[in-house]
Write a protein that holds these residues in place. Sequence first.
Motif, PDB file in Angstrom:
ATOM      1  N   SER A  41       0.832  -1.208   0.000  1.00 52.52           N
ATOM      2  CA  SER A  41       0.000   0.000   0.000  1.00 52.52           C
ATOM      3  C   SER A  41       0.864   1.254   0.000  1.00 52.52           C
ATOM      4  N   ARG A  42       1.964   1.213   0.758  1.00 55.67           N
ATOM      5  CA  ARG A  42       2.867   2.366   0.788  1.00 55.67           C
ATOM      6  C   ARG A  42       3.562   2.552  -0.550  1.00 55.67           C
ATOM      7  N   ILE A  43       3.946   1.440  -1.169  1.00 48.09           N
ATOM      8  CA  ILE A  43       4.573   1.508  -2.489  1.00 48.09           C
ATOM      9  C   ILE A  43       3.585   2.065  -3.509  1.00 48.09           C
ATOM     10  N   ALA A  44       2.325   1.591  -3.447  1.00 44.52           N
ATOM     11  CA  ALA A  44       1.303   2.063  -4.382  1.00 44.52           C
ATOM     12  C   ALA A  44       1.076   3.562  -4.220  1.00 44.52           C
ATOM     13  N   ALA A  45       1.050   4.020  -2.967  1.00 48.29           N
ATOM     14  CA  ALA A  45       0.853   5.448  -2.717  1.00 48.29           C
ATOM     15  C   ALA A  45       2.009   6.263  -3.281  1.00 48.29           C
ATOM     16  N   ALA A  46       3.233   5.745  -3.109  1.00 49.34           N
ATOM     17  CA  ALA A  46       4.405   6.446  -3.639  1.00 49.34           C
ATOM     18  C   ALA A  46       4.388   6.465  -5.161  1.00 49.34           C
ATOM     19  N   MET A  47       3.958   5.360  -5.766  1.00 48.59           N
ATOM     20  CA  MET A  47       3.912   5.285  -7.222  1.00 48.59           C
ATOM     21  C   MET A  47       2.833   6.196  -7.790  1.00 48.59           C
ATOM     22  N   GLU A  48       1.750   6.380  -7.049  1.00 51.88           N
ATOM     23  CA  GLU A  48       0.685   7.276  -7.511  1.00 51.88           C
ATOM     24  C   GLU A  48       1.180   8.712  -7.603  1.00 51.88           C
ATOM     25  N   LYS A  49       2.124   9.080  -6.745  1.00 51.32           N
ATOM     26  CA  LYS A  49       2.643  10.443  -6.733  1.00 51.32           C
ATOM     27  C   LYS A  49       3.693  10.682  -7.808  1.00 51.32           C
TER      28      LYS A  49
END
Length: 322
Positions: A148-156
């Motif tokens: 989830s943290r990786i996905a959030a970082a990738m979204e940015k």
Amino acid sequence: MPITDREITLRFMAAPTDVASLGGGVRGGRVLEWVDKAAYACAAAWSGGYSVTAYVGNISFGRDISSGDLVEVTATLIHTGTSSMHIECTVSSADPRVGTFHPASSCLLVFVAVDEDGKPTPVRQWEPMRADDVARSEYAQQRSQVRSRIAAAMEKADYSAPTAALEVGTRFLAAPTDVNWGGKAHGGRVMNWIDDAAYLCGVRWCSGEVATAYMGGVRFYRPIHIGQVAEISARLIHTGKQTMHVAVDVRTFWPREGRETARLAAHSLTVLAALDENGDATTVRPWTPQLPGDVALDLHARELIAIRGRREPALTHRMVAI
């Protein structure tokens, strides 16, 4: 050959067509295809229906697999969500004349069960009882938080800003030979495309041979249909002492509709090691970003390294080009 209703092992021999070159090791993309097939078989057996690859966690490539080696790929269900199945895959190989298997790679995949309309559908729940099963289930849940943290970082992350970074790409039609059991392009085949594009980018940057060290955060956003144009773009975003971090996007569109309708189908970050003439990891010339977008993506790569809780891969051992 199934062991339980939540574990399956595939066993076969690595073929000459699986290696990058004569005398070389098995391609990283081919290993990913094996892993995805074994995990799919496990997910299908557990769910009793069709399922799709949603995510593949970090897969490290350790021991080399050679043409003619006996290969075992074991897929084990270790956690279930409402419609998801978290599957741990390990790859081992052995010289068939000896028969002693040694670990080559491992990773965690997430499959989602879907109905006839492609919508997520509930799966039967698995309750771990033994201590080791509980630990593996808890590990899967911990990785979900990291994911989830990786996905959030990738979204940015913004890949549309002007760049001076090296970019390479491939483009072709998704062929009938790429099809999976649901009539779409096989997830493992897509990962092979990603590995190929990252390899091209790495070779161009270091002007020499490279090896896939690991692939992380492979996320599938939408299915790829047979007959669609698949456009794979690989872009250098960060370098370590011996490594190149390459972001890869897979976009697809129908030929009759044109490239302006292309949509993101998958994304991944691949880390490659530069190799010297002896096949050993060697230093790579550094990439120093200057433009704002490139600086941001370099920081993004560093952030992902921190989130994964991993340092640069240990590349002091001999590696064979894949």
